[in-house]
Write an enzyme that holds these catalytic residues in place. Structure first.
Site, PDB file in Angstrom:
ATOM      1  N   LYS A  32       2.589   8.123   0.926  1.00  0.00           N
ATOM      2  CA  LYS A  32       0.973   8.139   1.718  1.00  0.00           C
ATOM      3  C   LYS A  32       1.177   7.395   3.032  1.00  0.00           C
ATOM      4  O   LYS A  32       0.942   7.020   4.494  1.00  0.00           O
ATOM      5  CB  LYS A  32      -0.185   6.729   0.900  1.00  0.00           C
ATOM      6  CG  LYS A  32       0.498   5.563   0.490  1.00  0.00           C
ATOM      7  CD  LYS A  32      -0.651   5.357  -0.011  1.00  0.00           C
ATOM      8  CE  LYS A  32      -0.483   4.452  -1.413  1.00  0.00           C
ATOM      9  NZ  LYS A  32       1.264   4.114  -2.086  1.00  0.00           N
ATOM     10  N   THR A  33       2.646   6.680   3.363  1.00  0.00           N
ATOM     11  CA  THR A  33       2.972   5.465   3.892  1.00  0.00           C
ATOM     12  C   THR A  33       3.238   7.026   4.722  1.00  0.00           C
ATOM     13  O   THR A  33       3.637   6.767   6.669  1.00  0.00           O
ATOM     14  CB  THR A  33       4.051   4.629   4.139  1.00  0.00           C
ATOM     15  OG1 THR A  33       3.201   3.903   2.896  1.00  0.00           O
ATOM     16  CG2 THR A  33       4.615   3.977   5.106  1.00  0.00           C
ATOM     17  N   ASP A 218      -2.652   0.614   5.726  1.00  0.00           N
ATOM     18  CA  ASP A 218      -1.935   1.194   4.585  1.00  0.00           C
ATOM     19  C   ASP A 218      -2.547   0.154   3.491  1.00  0.00           C
ATOM     20  O   ASP A 218      -3.155  -1.090   3.899  1.00  0.00           O
ATOM     21  CB  ASP A 218      -0.720   1.139   4.988  1.00  0.00           C
ATOM     22  CG  ASP A 218       0.277   1.510   3.641  1.00  0.00           C
ATOM     23  OD1 ASP A 218       0.005   2.433   3.523  1.00  0.00           O
ATOM     24  OD2 ASP A 218       1.526   1.143   3.769  1.00  0.00           O
ATOM     25  N   GLU A 219      -2.495   0.817   2.711  1.00  0.00           N
ATOM     26  CA  GLU A 219      -3.099  -0.273   1.056  1.00  0.00           C
ATOM     27  C   GLU A 219      -4.318  -0.676   1.071  1.00  0.00           C
ATOM     28  O   GLU A 219      -4.521  -1.920   0.950  1.00  0.00           O
ATOM     29  CB  GLU A 219      -1.563  -1.556   1.109  1.00  0.00           C
ATOM     30  CG  GLU A 219      -0.022  -0.639   0.827  1.00  0.00           C
ATOM     31  CD  GLU A 219       0.177  -0.109  -0.003  1.00  0.00           C
ATOM     32  OE1 GLU A 219      -0.328  -0.003  -1.258  1.00  0.00           O
ATOM     33  OE2 GLU A 219       1.674   0.107  -0.313  1.00  0.00           O
ATOM     34  N   GLN A 249      -3.653   1.259  -7.218  1.00  0.00           N
ATOM     35  CA  GLN A 249      -2.661   1.045  -7.484  1.00  0.00           C
ATOM     36  C   GLN A 249      -3.131  -0.157  -6.645  1.00  0.00           C
ATOM     37  O   GLN A 249      -3.138  -1.507  -6.244  1.00  0.00           O
ATOM     38  CB  GLN A 249      -1.829   0.752  -6.025  1.00  0.00           C
ATOM     39  CG  GLN A 249      -1.012   2.405  -7.119  1.00  0.00           C
ATOM     40  CD  GLN A 249       0.544   2.630  -6.008  1.00  0.00           C
ATOM     41  OE1 GLN A 249       0.985   1.855  -5.788  1.00  0.00           O
ATOM     42  NE2 GLN A 249       0.196   4.066  -5.716  1.00  0.00           N
ATOM     43  N   ARG A 593       7.461   3.487  -9.533  1.00  0.00           N
ATOM     44  CA  ARG A 593       8.426   3.819  -9.372  1.00  0.00           C
ATOM     45  C   ARG A 593       9.430   4.095  -9.312  1.00  0.00           C
ATOM     46  O   ARG A 593      10.365   4.501  -8.908  1.00  0.00           O
ATOM     47  CB  ARG A 593       8.744   1.611  -9.057  1.00  0.00           C
ATOM     48  CG  ARG A 593       7.650   1.073  -8.956  1.00  0.00           C
ATOM     49  CD  ARG A 593       7.695   1.052  -7.574  1.00  0.00           C
ATOM     50  NE  ARG A 593       5.724   1.910  -7.629  1.00  0.00           N
ATOM     51  CZ  ARG A 593       5.159   2.309  -6.906  1.00  0.00           C
ATOM     52  NH1 ARG A 593       5.358   2.110  -5.656  1.00  0.00           N
ATOM     53  NH2 ARG A 593       4.077   3.288  -6.980  1.00  0.00           N
TER      54      ARG A 593
END
Length: 712
Positions: A32-33, A218-219, A249, A593
């Site tokens: 996504k980033t 973002d996020e 998340q 992660r």
DNA sequence: GTCATCCTCGTTTTT
DNA sequence: CGAGGATGAC
């Protein structure tokens, strides 16, 4: 230049939608980033926007920095750069220019948590409240939580329903008044004042929302109400907003993050296009499957199906340790093994900061170098904050918070009593503490000794003010000298004091480097105030100790999730339904992660406050939610444990607690399934040595058999 | 007003 | 077990 060939179809789709609102729902590890980064580059490369018309908001300074580098990497020649920052640094940027429109002077100070508590202590004094009646930590938490919901004191009073709302309301009011009088803002105010600015000054709203033609967030799942308002304002004119997030998340609801922001994006931004990124590029399939299975236990989610092209991969392992030391020992031995295999980035993750200690100690014993993310960061050290407080005073002497911090540091005879009187004076005449000090000196209001001390203090600050034309680092250096701070540390002559001196020197070095950036002294201080612990993460360190929260957005080939126990994850304070789902997401974040190998571990015994918990810890329910076929117990064919038991094999009263967990576990194991074998039970004085063999039973059954046992 | 010592109480997570 | 507040001796 064609940047797009490096992207998959969905990513490409998101990147090429260059007008209107876009919501990218992206799973863990789906890039996504990367998608945002490419979108920025694409907009610039296609000349759809000039760099300075683009604003990207990330979650941490570190993420912003990384994105900036990547954008520059994609577009070699950049004449100007897009603004990539966090909500908070964006707010500071806006408010430094327009603070006067919302009732502050542009040189306002930013208070951190410590400063907030200092203020609250003074508020308590004024309202004649005692910490033991209502802990400051609680009023602090309540106030901050309210602000995160965009509540002022009045809304809090109306809506909270706390039994002590009235008194907290009063504290809240005074606290806010104190901040205003000191021309100071806390972290939450940065956002709230920006919202207020945009609300009360449509011209400002227009200015900023037309300056930035493209907004990328973002996020997005972590935005709270004030941040959401800011986003709305910024996208007001052009509506070219791209929000990227993952509802699975969302782990910051305690900070007011509202998952509804992402679930209702399409309603908030009509005509929004939704793009899903479901291919995971990070993890092998055992990891991804386990994580997906876990998070599917959540009810409140839109749901998506992550898949990977990385088949095979190593199984996920569980290690059950008798004690936290044994757990750390296991982790270190495994880390050692992986390091020898040539692995370079290994992470140990845990729910609460205090768990880091056991691993630090063990890693030191094993002589494995590590970095600790979180804990006390450089800019949070006392000596650094003290020196910076002097610097702040020199810029803005009316900053009460900084003044209180250093008026008697190093101690120069201005103690509690004097400070109280100064406060009184300042309340009566409605001026800052700094002004009160000067009034007191001029009118000789204090006994000779105190008078001199105050004079000396005034002199230090005034001399500092005259130095401001010098380069920043020599200002810092001179302040450290003139305040007597360095001298105090030298006189202490301990290893710790020497370390502090080194830290101050490091600060001076940082100030020297700062000159190169062309930023002002104010910027230097802002930067120090907004720098978070996670920003100090070094991606090249071989071993990283980190909380689950801080680990978001990072990836590691090998991950250890430590302390997978009920009470820790999920944390004992989050057992209600909603909070539980968030804990599950947190665990999910941790699992996802991992790129190649994932370990879980927990300890049968857990110590709190240096004492052992009341009984055996139970394995985290989240472990139980992972399909058995995806778990493997670390092979420990037989182990020897020691503990206090009377010779006939029953447990001595008073001693059972210590070994309750695994000893009893071994016994029920024997009872319930008839497979377990206690190899040997031998008395050793007051101690008993028990050797147990674990055969290949289903792992969950075994974990549970331990957990369910009650010792008689 | 300062320093030392005793005691108490508590640990979720962060910009 | 440790930080930070409260108490008491100078």
């Amino acid at each position: 230049m064609n940047l797009l060939h490096e992207l998959n179809e969905q990513q490409k789709h998101a990147v090429t939608l260059t007008t209107g609102p876009v919501l990218v729902l992206a799973g863990a590890g789906s890039g996504k980033t990367r998608t945002i980064t490419y979108k920025i580059a694409h907009l610039i490369a296609q000349q759809l926007a000039r760099p300075e018309q683009i604003l990207a908001v990330t979650f941490t300074n570190k993420a912003a920095e990384e994105m900036r580098t990547r954008v520059v990497g994609l577009l070699q020649a950049l004449s100007a750069s897009p603004l990539i920052c966090t909500f908070h640094s964006l707010a500071v940027r806006v408010l430094r220019r327009h603070a006067h429109r919302v009732g502050y002077r542009p040189d306002f100070t930013i208070c951190d948590t410590d400063d907030q508590k200092t203020i609250l202590r003074n508020v308590y004094e004024e309202l004649k409240l005692a910490d033991k009646d209502l802990p400051i930590r609680r009023s602090h938490a309540v106030i901050s939580r309210s602000k995160n919901k965009s509540w002022g004191p009045e809304q809090y009073l109306q809506r909270s329903g706390d039994y002590d709302a009235e008194i907290i309301f009063k504290i809240f009011l005074s606290y806010q008044k104190y901040l205003e009088q000191s021309n100071a803002v806390d972290f939450d105010d940065l956002l709230l004042l920006t919202v207020k600015l945009f609300e009360e000054h449509p011209a400002m709203r227009r200015e900023y929302s037309s300056r930035y033609q493209y907004i990328l967030i973002d996020e997005y799942q972590d935005t709270n109400p004030p941040q959401y308002e800011i986003v709305k304002s910024l996208a007001d004119v052009q509506q070219n907003i791209t929000a990227v997030g993952d509802e699975d998340q969302s782990i910051y609801s305690f900070r007011g993050a509202d998952i509804r922001n992402i679930l209702e994006f399409e309603r908030d931004f009509p005509g929004a296009v939704v793009v899903k990124l479901e291919q995971n590029y990070r993890s092998t399939s055992p990891i991804l499957e386990a994580a997906t299975a876990l998070v599917s236990h959540n009810v409140h989610r839109k749901g998506k199906t992550l898949w990977t092209e990385n088949p095979g991969g190593e199984p996920n392992e569980i290690y059950v340790a008798p004690t936290p030391e044994a757990e750390a020992d296991f982790v270190c031995r495994s880390i050692h093994h992986h390091l020898q295999e040539g692995e370079r980035n290994i992470a140990v993750m845990y729910r609460t900061n205090f768990q880091s200690r056991q691993f630090e100690e063990a890693l030191r014993r094993f002589r494995i170098p590590y970095q600790l993310v979180g804990g006390v960061s450089f800019y949070n050290r006392k000596e650094i904050k003290d020196i910076l407080a002097y610097l702040r005073l020199v810029i803005n002497a009316h900053d009460n918070v900084s003044l209180l911090r250093v008026i008697n540091e190093p101690s120069r005879g201005i103690g509690r009593i004097t400070q109280e009187k100064l406060h009184q004076l300042s309340r009566e005449s409605g001026v800052s503490l700094w002004a009160s000090v000067q009034i007191a000196v001029q009118n000789n209001l204090f006994p000779a000794k105190t008078h001199l001390a105050l004079q000396k203090f005034v002199q230090i600050i005034q001399e500092g003010m005259e130095l401001l034309d010098l380069p920043l680092y020599s200002v810092v250096e001179k302040i450290a000298q003139a305040s007597g701070y360095l001298e105090m540390l030298k006189r202490e002559n301990t290893e710790e004091a020497d370390n502090r001196i080194l830290n101050i020197n490091e600060l001076i070095a940082a100030a020297r480097e700062w000159i190169g950036t062309g930023g002002s002294v104010q910027d230097f201080l802002d930067n120090a105030a907004l720098r978070s612990e996670a920003d100090e993460f070094d991606a090249s360190a071989p071993v990283t100790l980190i909380t689950l929260h801080n680990a978001k957005g990072l990836e590691f080939p090998v991950v250890f999730l430590a302390g997978c126990e009920e009470g820790l994850v999920p944390h004992s304070r989050s057992l209600e339904e909603d909070a539980l789902e968030e804990e599950r997401r947190l665990f999910y974040v941790g699992m996802t992660r991992a790129q190649k190998k994932l370990y879980f571990s927990f300890s049968r015994v857990r110590r709190f406050y240096g004492a052992e918990g009341p009984g055996a810890s139970q394995p985290s329910r989240f472990l139980m939610e992972i399909p058995e076929r995806l778990l493997m117990q670390v092979q420990v064919p037989s182990r020897t444990y020691g503990g206090s038991v009377v010779p006939d094999g029953s447990f001595a009263r008073g001693s059972e607690r210590r070994l309750h967990g695994f000893v009893s576990g071994a016994m029920i194991f024997h009872d319930r399934f008839g497979h377990g074998r206690i190899l040997q039970v031998e008395p050793l004085g007051d101690d008993l040595k028990i050797t147990v063999q674990f055969p290949g039973l289903g792992i969950k059954k075994m974990l549970q058999s331990y957990a369910r046992l009650k010792l008689v």
